[in-house]
Design a protein around this motif. Structure first.
Motif, mmCIF file in Angstrom:
data_model
loop_
_atom_site.group_PDB
_atom_site.id
_atom_site.type_symbol
_atom_site.label_atom_id
_atom_site.label_comp_id
_atom_site.label_asym_id
_atom_site.label_seq_id
_atom_site.Cartn_x
_atom_site.Cartn_y
_atom_site.Cartn_z
ATOM 1 N N MET A 267 0.607 -1.142 0.048
ATOM 2 C CA MET A 267 -0.008 -0.059 0.068
ATOM 3 C C MET A 267 0.909 1.123 -0.122
ATOM 4 O O MET A 267 0.453 2.118 -0.782
ATOM 5 C CB MET A 267 -1.021 0.074 1.217
ATOM 6 C CG MET A 267 -2.258 0.295 1.022
ATOM 7 S SD MET A 267 -3.312 -0.143 2.379
ATOM 8 C CE MET A 267 -3.956 1.530 3.059
ATOM 9 N N PHE A 268 1.830 1.138 0.889
ATOM 10 C CA PHE A 268 2.690 2.522 1.041
ATOM 11 C C PHE A 268 3.870 2.696 0.118
ATOM 12 O O PHE A 268 4.499 3.703 0.057
ATOM 13 C CB PHE A 268 2.899 2.693 2.348
ATOM 14 C CG PHE A 268 1.689 2.869 3.177
ATOM 15 C CD1 PHE A 268 1.058 4.257 3.479
ATOM 16 C CD2 PHE A 268 1.153 1.996 3.987
ATOM 17 C CE1 PHE A 268 -0.076 4.506 3.996
ATOM 18 C CE2 PHE A 268 -0.006 2.149 4.769
ATOM 19 C CZ PHE A 268 -0.448 3.294 4.715
ATOM 20 N N ALA B 31 -13.205 -12.576 3.113
ATOM 21 C CA ALA B 31 -12.759 -12.059 4.350
ATOM 22 C C ALA B 31 -13.201 -10.776 4.467
ATOM 23 O O ALA B 31 -13.400 -10.354 5.681
ATOM 24 C CB ALA B 31 -11.034 -11.973 4.069
ATOM 25 N N ASN B 32 -13.511 -9.933 3.542
ATOM 26 C CA ASN B 32 -14.146 -8.588 3.700
ATOM 27 C C ASN B 32 -15.366 -8.644 4.442
ATOM 28 O O ASN B 32 -15.964 -7.807 5.169
ATOM 29 C CB ASN B 32 -14.020 -7.775 2.453
ATOM 30 C CG ASN B 32 -12.867 -7.109 2.079
ATOM 31 O OD1 ASN B 32 -12.275 -6.547 3.069
ATOM 32 N ND2 ASN B 32 -12.532 -6.851 1.086
ATOM 33 N N PRO C 242 -8.981 -1.847 -10.858
ATOM 34 C CA PRO C 242 -9.439 -2.585 -9.645
ATOM 35 C C PRO C 242 -10.023 -3.761 -10.015
ATOM 36 O O PRO C 242 -10.871 -3.903 -10.813
ATOM 37 C CB PRO C 242 -10.059 -1.845 -8.622
ATOM 38 C CG PRO C 242 -10.542 -0.702 -9.565
ATOM 39 C CD PRO C 242 -9.764 -0.438 -10.771
ATOM 40 N N ARG D 154 2.111 3.714 -9.253
ATOM 41 C CA ARG D 154 1.137 4.937 -9.844
ATOM 42 C C ARG D 154 2.302 5.839 -10.755
ATOM 43 O O ARG D 154 2.066 6.682 -11.801
ATOM 44 C CB ARG D 154 0.349 5.518 -9.066
ATOM 45 C CG ARG D 154 -0.548 6.540 -9.343
ATOM 46 C CD ARG D 154 -1.399 7.064 -8.341
ATOM 47 N NE ARG D 154 -0.396 7.841 -7.478
ATOM 48 C CZ ARG D 154 -0.508 7.617 -6.127
ATOM 49 N NH1 ARG D 154 -0.947 6.542 -5.456
ATOM 50 N NH2 ARG D 154 0.503 8.392 -5.521
ATOM 51 N N PHE E 132 -4.721 4.402 -10.741
ATOM 52 C CA PHE E 132 -4.869 4.355 -9.520
ATOM 53 C C PHE E 132 -3.424 3.898 -8.699
ATOM 54 O O PHE E 132 -3.307 4.286 -7.531
ATOM 55 C CB PHE E 132 -5.911 3.587 -8.900
ATOM 56 C CG PHE E 132 -7.230 3.770 -9.181
ATOM 57 C CD1 PHE E 132 -7.870 4.965 -9.239
ATOM 58 C CD2 PHE E 132 -7.994 2.747 -10.199
ATOM 59 C CE1 PHE E 132 -9.243 5.085 -9.770
ATOM 60 C CE2 PHE E 132 -9.225 3.230 -10.737
ATOM 61 C CZ PHE E 132 -9.829 4.507 -10.409
ATOM 62 N N TYR F 206 -11.176 -7.892 -7.649
ATOM 63 C CA TYR F 206 -11.611 -8.374 -6.364
ATOM 64 C C TYR F 206 -11.357 -10.167 -6.622
ATOM 65 O O TYR F 206 -11.432 -10.578 -7.561
ATOM 66 C CB TYR F 206 -13.016 -8.442 -6.261
ATOM 67 C CG TYR F 206 -13.202 -7.858 -4.909
ATOM 68 C CD1 TYR F 206 -12.679 -8.383 -3.689
ATOM 69 C CD2 TYR F 206 -14.390 -7.166 -4.665
ATOM 70 C CE1 TYR F 206 -13.048 -8.168 -2.476
ATOM 71 C CE2 TYR F 206 -14.846 -6.595 -3.285
ATOM 72 C CZ TYR F 206 -14.146 -7.028 -2.213
ATOM 73 O OH TYR F 206 -14.654 -6.980 -1.064
ATOM 74 N N PHE G 279 -3.557 1.073 -7.293
ATOM 75 C CA PHE G 279 -4.244 -0.217 -6.796
ATOM 76 C C PHE G 279 -4.704 -0.804 -7.934
ATOM 77 O O PHE G 279 -5.364 0.071 -8.831
ATOM 78 C CB PHE G 279 -5.184 0.228 -5.743
ATOM 79 C CG PHE G 279 -4.790 1.062 -4.336
ATOM 80 C CD1 PHE G 279 -4.504 0.372 -3.301
ATOM 81 C CD2 PHE G 279 -4.577 2.451 -4.392
ATOM 82 C CE1 PHE G 279 -3.864 0.740 -2.338
ATOM 83 C CE2 PHE G 279 -4.200 2.916 -3.214
ATOM 84 C CZ PHE G 279 -3.783 2.236 -2.131
ATOM 85 N N THR H 161 -6.150 -8.137 -0.738
ATOM 86 C CA THR H 161 -7.275 -7.257 -0.614
ATOM 87 C C THR H 161 -6.706 -5.864 -0.199
ATOM 88 O O THR H 161 -7.322 -4.804 -0.521
ATOM 89 C CB THR H 161 -7.834 -7.635 0.971
ATOM 90 O OG1 THR H 161 -8.284 -9.187 0.978
ATOM 91 C CG2 THR H 161 -8.920 -6.798 1.313
ATOM 92 N N PRO I 114 2.635 3.331 -4.542
ATOM 93 C CA PRO I 114 2.799 4.722 -5.321
ATOM 94 C C PRO I 114 3.986 4.352 -6.346
ATOM 95 O O PRO I 114 3.945 5.366 -7.227
ATOM 96 C CB PRO I 114 3.584 5.582 -4.059
ATOM 97 C CG PRO I 114 2.920 4.944 -2.757
ATOM 98 C CD PRO I 114 2.467 3.228 -3.226
ATOM 99 N N GLY J 141 -7.721 -3.100 -4.575
ATOM 100 C CA GLY J 141 -8.693 -2.074 -5.302
ATOM 101 C C GLY J 141 -10.117 -2.683 -4.760
ATOM 102 O O GLY J 141 -11.067 -1.689 -4.820
ATOM 103 N N ASN J 142 -10.546 -3.762 -4.609
ATOM 104 C CA ASN J 142 -11.716 -4.400 -4.402
ATOM 105 C C ASN J 142 -13.071 -4.053 -4.910
ATOM 106 O O ASN J 142 -13.826 -3.553 -4.214
ATOM 107 C CB ASN J 142 -11.843 -4.337 -2.629
ATOM 108 C CG ASN J 142 -10.932 -4.758 -1.796
ATOM 109 O OD1 ASN J 142 -10.583 -5.801 -2.081
ATOM 110 N ND2 ASN J 142 -10.330 -4.003 -1.088
ATOM 111 N N SER J 143 -12.847 -4.096 -6.209
ATOM 112 C CA SER J 143 -14.146 -3.631 -7.155
ATOM 113 C C SER J 143 -14.409 -4.710 -8.120
ATOM 114 O O SER J 143 -13.387 -5.062 -8.738
ATOM 115 C CB SER J 143 -13.809 -2.356 -7.790
ATOM 116 O OG SER J 143 -14.732 -2.200 -8.570
ATOM 117 N N GLN K 272 -7.792 4.302 -16.081
ATOM 118 C CA GLN K 272 -7.458 4.987 -15.233
ATOM 119 C C GLN K 272 -6.227 4.482 -14.410
ATOM 120 O O GLN K 272 -6.203 3.187 -14.127
ATOM 121 C CB GLN K 272 -8.430 5.529 -14.307
ATOM 122 C CG GLN K 272 -8.379 6.796 -13.817
ATOM 123 C CD GLN K 272 -9.822 7.066 -12.852
ATOM 124 O OE1 GLN K 272 -10.671 6.489 -12.867
ATOM 125 N NE2 GLN K 272 -9.652 8.077 -12.115
#
Lengths: 335, 348
Positions: free
Chosen positions: B163-164, B298-299, B289, B171, B193, B291, B195, B273, B168, B277-279, B191
């Motif tokens: 994530m961190f 889990a979500n 994104p 992207r 993102f 899924y 993610f 997860t 980046p 992007g979980n879409s 696009q």
């Protein structure tokens, strides 16, 4: 002789502890876990013989476990539905404990002022109808802010949560299109955007992504010193969420139903923050164990009384006095 | 009947006599007839016990798999009954109106795992070959340790790192470059993102790399030394030797390693997860994104209140279970057909 005496002592110890210690078990919502933990541990300091265990397994799990009778009480961020109450073999009352709120958070470099959002605009952003930050409707509510011509990236929770329930409940009330296309729930079918897991996931994605907008719990935003925008209430004011404006939302409900199963999003009145909600304990009305029942009733009375003063240190909004008084009457109904 | 087998074994296996007596008796214990006794009478019983134990173990695996399958079907019967086979082809996932379909999740699981494999397989086979064939002995141990350390890092740490740090980086640097030079493929566009499917694939690649690399290394080491020497003696270069003598013989084992890695990739939840992007959408671009089956379980499981929603989530587990079985079966079939058409050959 001496041996008998020892046996007697051991027996007395066992029996003594069995009589004195009362263990209560609860399970449910994760959102109020910090304040519940605080309450249960403070109450244990006052009454060392009473232990209340709470497992934060989620509202869905809390409702299931209460229905199955595997816990003494449950907890949920969303009220049980009529069907769920009907499917429970015994009567369950909702006891509101504290209030929470959702706030819009965003990452827009070059914009230092806190943004103002109309409910309808938020709904259109989350529906994907408003795609750019320089949309005239955003500009109208925020005079003086120079919006970039960049895409809006919507960020939502990917895990089912009470936070999402409150957010979608608010959007459903301010936008007929949202209500028809998406609706209210702990998990919904999001028209646009990417999902982050938990408040930390959403805030992580927002921080990482320029031009993004998401929603997190007020407590999370306060504790992490995040910037967040204000939301317009029914009276037309743009209100930035804080403990007073969230409590005001609960106080503004004119005809509080007897079972407290009420949504206070978009509540009327001045100074009200519109994306607020109760969180509830789910308590069976009839208890077979008289000892446990008495202990729990004592705890509930303490919780709506002195316990409420502990909420603000953890950034939860306390119940308004009118609701607390009403809850005390409800507690008497537990048999 | 002789004495109970466990009794005999334990008497032989662990000295129960006090330490000073052992010192005295030690030479006697090694006396020829005592040894003989151990080899004949007891080993028959030990053999039987061992046989029984292994059968129990093997049956237990079948029973567990069977029970899992049974429970999954039982708990998902509501959704199985309502949606039937359409569950596999529908793209909607709407807990509010309780309409569920698994296709975007199946797609996301397969595609993110494939991206992971495409990156991880060359990397890990290369790592394994370097470690066994080329690497100087002195740094071999350190490098092997590093590869195995990758396997010891918890999933959530990979997620946070993804994530961190990774997102980046994707992207700002990698995805714009990919879009510029390979945008024409349609795989890298839309696009940006950070993610998305590509981020998930890269995270999966890093997580399955140690599994594939360490098993491949073991398999490659197991290729007899004579094979290598024979190839070199025939005048092969190092690369030719690796290709002809090592890789060809190690191929089934390497495939096994890849299948194990794929299993891990399918089931990976937490780290995926956090970056995918979980879409639930099906898009051609890897920047979009997605899924996965494991992620949605889990979500949504903890806060699922409706019975149909819960049932649909359990059915997702069932789909994941069956998907893994199918892929494993296909992979085994592939290994079998390769072995049959091009069997390993001895050069020595």
């Amino acid at each position: 002789m001496r041996r008998n005496w020892l046996v007697g002592l051991v027996l007395a110890l066992f029996l003594g502890s069995a009589i004195a210690d009362t263990n209560l078990n609860g399970a449910g919502a994760t959102f109020p876990t910090p304040i519940y933990s605080k309450w249960f541990s403070e109450y244990n300091k006052l009454h060392p013989d009473i232990k209340i265990n709470y497992q934060s397994i989620g509202s869905g799990g809390g409702i299931k476990q209460v229905q199955a009778g595997t816990v003494d009480f449950g907890a949920s961020d969303g009220p049980m539905t009529d069907e769920q109450l009907a499917a429970t073999p015994f009567k369950v009352v909702h006891i509101p404990t504290v209030l929470g709120a959702d706030v819009p958070t965003y990452n827009l470099p070059g914009v230092s002022k806190d943004l103002k959002f109309e409910g309808g605009v938020l709904a259109d952003i989350f529906l994907g109808n408003i795609k750019k930050w320089n949309d005239p409707r955003l500009a109208k509510a925020n005079p003086g802010v120079k919006f970039p011509n960049s895409d809006i990236v919507v960020v939502h929770r990917s895990d089912g949560s009470g936070t999402t329930y409150i957010w979608t409940d608010f959007l459903s009330k301010v936008s007929p299109e949202w209500k028809k296309k998406v609706g209210t729930g702990t998990s919904v079918s999001w028209p646009v955007g990417i999902g982050g897991k938990g408040n930390e996931g959403v805030s992580g994605v927002v921080k990482q992504t320029e031009g993004s907008i998401g929603y997190v719990e007020l407590i999370y935003a306060v504790q992490n010193k995040m910037d967040y925008g204000s939301v317009q209430n029914v009276a037309g004011q743009f209100i930035k969420a804080d403990l007073a404006s969230v409590t005001a939302a609960a106080a503004s409900v004119k005809d509080m139903p007897a079972d407290y199963r009420v949504s206070i999003t978009n509540a009327p009145g001045k100074g009200v923050y519109p994306v607020s909600s109760f969180t509830w304990l789910l308590v069976p009305v009839k208890w077979s164990d008289a000892g446990k029942k008495k202990v729990f009733i004592d705890f509930l009375n303490w919780m709506v009384g002195p316990g409420q003063s502990m909420t603000s240190t953890l950034s939860y909004a306390p119940l308004p006095a009118s609701v607390a008084a009403k809850v005390k009457v409800t507690i008497k109904a537990i048999q | 009947m002789p004495a109970p087998p466990q009794d005999r074994i334990s008497r032989n296996a662990s000295p129960e006599t006090p330490a000073d007596e052992v010192a005295d008796n030690a030479p006697q214990a090694l006396a020829p007839d005592a040894k003989l006794k151990f080899r004949t009478g007891d080993s028959v019983i030990a053999d039987r016990v061992f046989r029984g134990l292994t059968i129990i173990c093997a049956v237990a695996v079948f029973v567990i798999v069977g029970l899992v399958l049974f429970e999954l079907v039982l708990q998902s019967r509501l959704s199985l009954h309502k949606f039937g086979l359409h569950f596999l082809t529908k793209t909607i996932w709407d807990p509010v109106i309780e309409d569920f379909g698994a296709l975007p999740f199946i797609y996301g699981t397969i595609v993110s795992s494939l991206v992971g494999l495409v990156i991880a397989v060359p990397l890990s086979v290369g790592t394994a070959l370097f470690l066994t064939e080329i690497c100087p002995r002195r740094i071999r141990a350190v490098l092997s340790l590093c590869v195995e350390l990758l396997a010891a890092i918890p999933s959530v740490i990979y997620g946070v790192w993804g994530m961190f740090v990774l997102v980046p980086f994707l992207r700002v640097y990698l995805q714009p470059a990919l879009a510029r030079y390979f945008g024409w493929t349609g795989l890298f566009g839309g696009q940006n993102f950070g993610f998305g499917m590509l981020a998930a694939g890269i995270i999966i690649a890093i997580m399955i790399l140690p599994i594939i690399a360490s098993i491949t290394r073991e398999v490659v080491v197991a290729v007899p030394r004579q094979q290598r020497e024979a190839a070199l003696a025939l005048g092969a270069t190092k690369w030719e030797m690796l290709r002809m003598a090592v890789l060809r013989n190690a191929r089934p084992g390497i495939f096994g390693a890849i299948i194990l890695g794929l299993g891990r990739a399918f089931g990976e939840t937490m780290a995926v997860t956090m970056v995918i992007g979980n879409s639930p959408a099906i898009a051609r671009s890897l920047f979009a994104p997605g899924y996965t089956l494991a992620s949605v379980i889990a979500n949504e499981f903890t806060e699922a209140t409706g019975n149909m929603h819960l049932s649909a989530l359990v059915e997702m587990g069932l789909v994941l279970f069956v998907l893994t079985l199918i892929v494993n079966a296909l992979a085994n079939l592939l290994v079998w057909s390769i072995k049959r058409r091009n069997p390993g050959r001895g050069l020595a």
